[in-house]
Design a protein around this motif. Sequence first.
Motif, PDB file in Angstrom:
ATOM      1  N   ALA A 136       0.848  -1.177   0.000  1.00  0.00           N
ATOM      2  CA  ALA A 136       0.000   0.000   0.000  1.00  0.00           C
ATOM      3  C   ALA A 136       0.891   1.236   0.000  1.00  0.00           C
ATOM      4  CB  ALA A 136      -0.895  -0.010   1.229  1.00  0.00           C
ATOM      5  N   PRO A 137       0.622   2.151  -0.911  1.00  0.00           N
ATOM      6  CA  PRO A 137       1.416   3.377  -0.956  1.00  0.00           C
ATOM      7  C   PRO A 137       1.007   4.336   0.156  1.00  0.00           C
ATOM      8  CG  PRO A 137      -0.339   3.467  -2.564  1.00  0.00           C
ATOM      9  CD  PRO A 137      -0.387   2.092  -1.949  1.00  0.00           C
ATOM     10  N   SER A 138       1.844   5.329   0.423  1.00  0.00           N
ATOM     11  CA  SER A 138       1.462   6.394   1.353  1.00  0.00           C
ATOM     12  C   SER A 138       0.281   7.140   0.754  1.00  0.00           C
ATOM     13  CB  SER A 138       2.627   7.357   1.569  1.00  0.00           C
ATOM     14  OG  SER A 138       3.667   6.716   2.275  1.00  0.00           O
ATOM     15  N   GLN A 139      -0.688   7.494   1.605  1.00  0.00           N
ATOM     16  CA  GLN A 139      -1.869   8.180   1.121  1.00  0.00           C
ATOM     17  C   GLN A 139      -2.522   8.987   2.229  1.00  0.00           C
ATOM     18  OE1 GLN A 139      -5.160   4.884   0.852  1.00  0.00           O
ATOM     19  NE2 GLN A 139      -3.273   4.057   0.048  1.00  0.00           N
ATOM     20  N   ARG A 140      -3.327   9.955   1.816  1.00  0.00           N
ATOM     21  CA  ARG A 140      -4.089  10.786   2.746  1.00  0.00           C
ATOM     22  C   ARG A 140      -5.557  10.479   2.520  1.00  0.00           C
ATOM     23  NH1 ARG A 140      -2.288  15.682   1.323  1.00  0.00           N
ATOM     24  NH2 ARG A 140      -0.648  15.525   2.872  1.00  0.00           N
ATOM     25  N   VAL A 148      -9.317   9.620  -1.354  1.00  0.00           N
ATOM     26  CA  VAL A 148      -8.002   9.032  -1.143  1.00  0.00           C
ATOM     27  C   VAL A 148      -7.049   9.774  -2.062  1.00  0.00           C
ATOM     28  CG1 VAL A 148      -6.582   6.949  -1.272  1.00  0.00           C
ATOM     29  CG2 VAL A 148      -8.998   6.769  -0.645  1.00  0.00           C
ATOM     30  N   GLU A 149      -5.978  10.309  -1.481  1.00  0.00           N
ATOM     31  CA  GLU A 149      -4.998  11.072  -2.249  1.00  0.00           C
ATOM     32  C   GLU A 149      -3.617  10.459  -2.057  1.00  0.00           C
ATOM     33  OE1 GLU A 149      -3.014  15.542  -2.120  1.00  0.00           O
ATOM     34  OE2 GLU A 149      -4.665  15.050  -0.785  1.00  0.00           O
ATOM     35  N   ALA A 150      -2.944  10.150  -3.152  1.00  0.00           N
ATOM     36  CA  ALA A 150      -1.572   9.638  -3.071  1.00  0.00           C
ATOM     37  C   ALA A 150      -0.660  10.764  -2.590  1.00  0.00           C
ATOM     38  CB  ALA A 150      -1.115   9.134  -4.429  1.00  0.00           C
ATOM     39  N   VAL A 151       0.254  10.438  -1.683  1.00  0.00           N
ATOM     40  CA  VAL A 151       1.225  11.406  -1.179  1.00  0.00           C
ATOM     41  C   VAL A 151       2.607  10.766  -1.196  1.00  0.00           C
ATOM     42  CG1 VAL A 151      -0.437  12.677   0.246  1.00  0.00           C
ATOM     43  CG2 VAL A 151       0.821  10.759   1.239  1.00  0.00           C
ATOM     44  N   ALA A 152       3.642  11.609  -1.175  1.00  0.00           N
ATOM     45  CA  ALA A 152       5.011  11.094  -1.165  1.00  0.00           C
ATOM     46  C   ALA A 152       5.264  10.324   0.130  1.00  0.00           C
ATOM     47  CB  ALA A 152       6.004  12.241  -1.294  1.00  0.00           C
ATOM     48  N   SER A 154       6.009   2.692   1.284  1.00  0.00           N
ATOM     49  CA  SER A 154       4.867   1.781   1.198  1.00  0.00           C
ATOM     50  C   SER A 154       4.832   0.828   2.377  1.00  0.00           C
ATOM     51  CB  SER A 154       4.951   0.963  -0.096  1.00  0.00           C
ATOM     52  OG  SER A 154       4.818   1.787  -1.212  1.00  0.00           O
ATOM     53  N   HIS A 157      -8.907  -2.625   3.545  1.00  0.00           N
ATOM     54  CA  HIS A 157      -8.796  -1.437   4.391  1.00  0.00           C
ATOM     55  C   HIS A 157      -8.545  -1.868   5.828  1.00  0.00           C
ATOM     56  CE1 HIS A 157     -11.468   0.645   1.204  1.00  0.00           C
ATOM     57  NE2 HIS A 157     -10.197   0.700   0.886  1.00  0.00           N
TER      58      HIS A 157
END
Length: 119
Positions: free
Chosen positions: A1-5, A19-23, A26, A111
């Motif tokens: 899972a990538p970093s996300q907000r 869901v927003e991808a953020v830098a 994982s 989730h």
Amino acid sequence: APSQRLSTVLAGDGVRAGVEAVAGESAVLESRVERFADGTFVEDGTITYGSAGRIAFETIGRGWVAPSPVADWVVGGVLWTITGGDGAFAGARGLITSNFTVSADGAVIDHHVARVYLP
């Protein structure tokens, strides 16, 4: 899972989620699952949170899988107890809930909500 907000907005016209991808790094889940004929299962494994460290978990009771309201998918849920960790998670204890769907071709949407206690 990538970093996300994640975001949730409650309003009179309904609930909006995003869901927003953020830098960032994982998370990687590795587990061993034993399934039973009644649709339940037990599981144990680890979740590695990038370079921060790893937690270990095992099922409390049994998880379950059942047909989804969406054709060719199943839904399921499980409660895990955190049995330990390393790195930033050394000595971790707590609970993780997993609410998931799986398609007939193996696509997984999972989730987690975690309550992690650190010494």
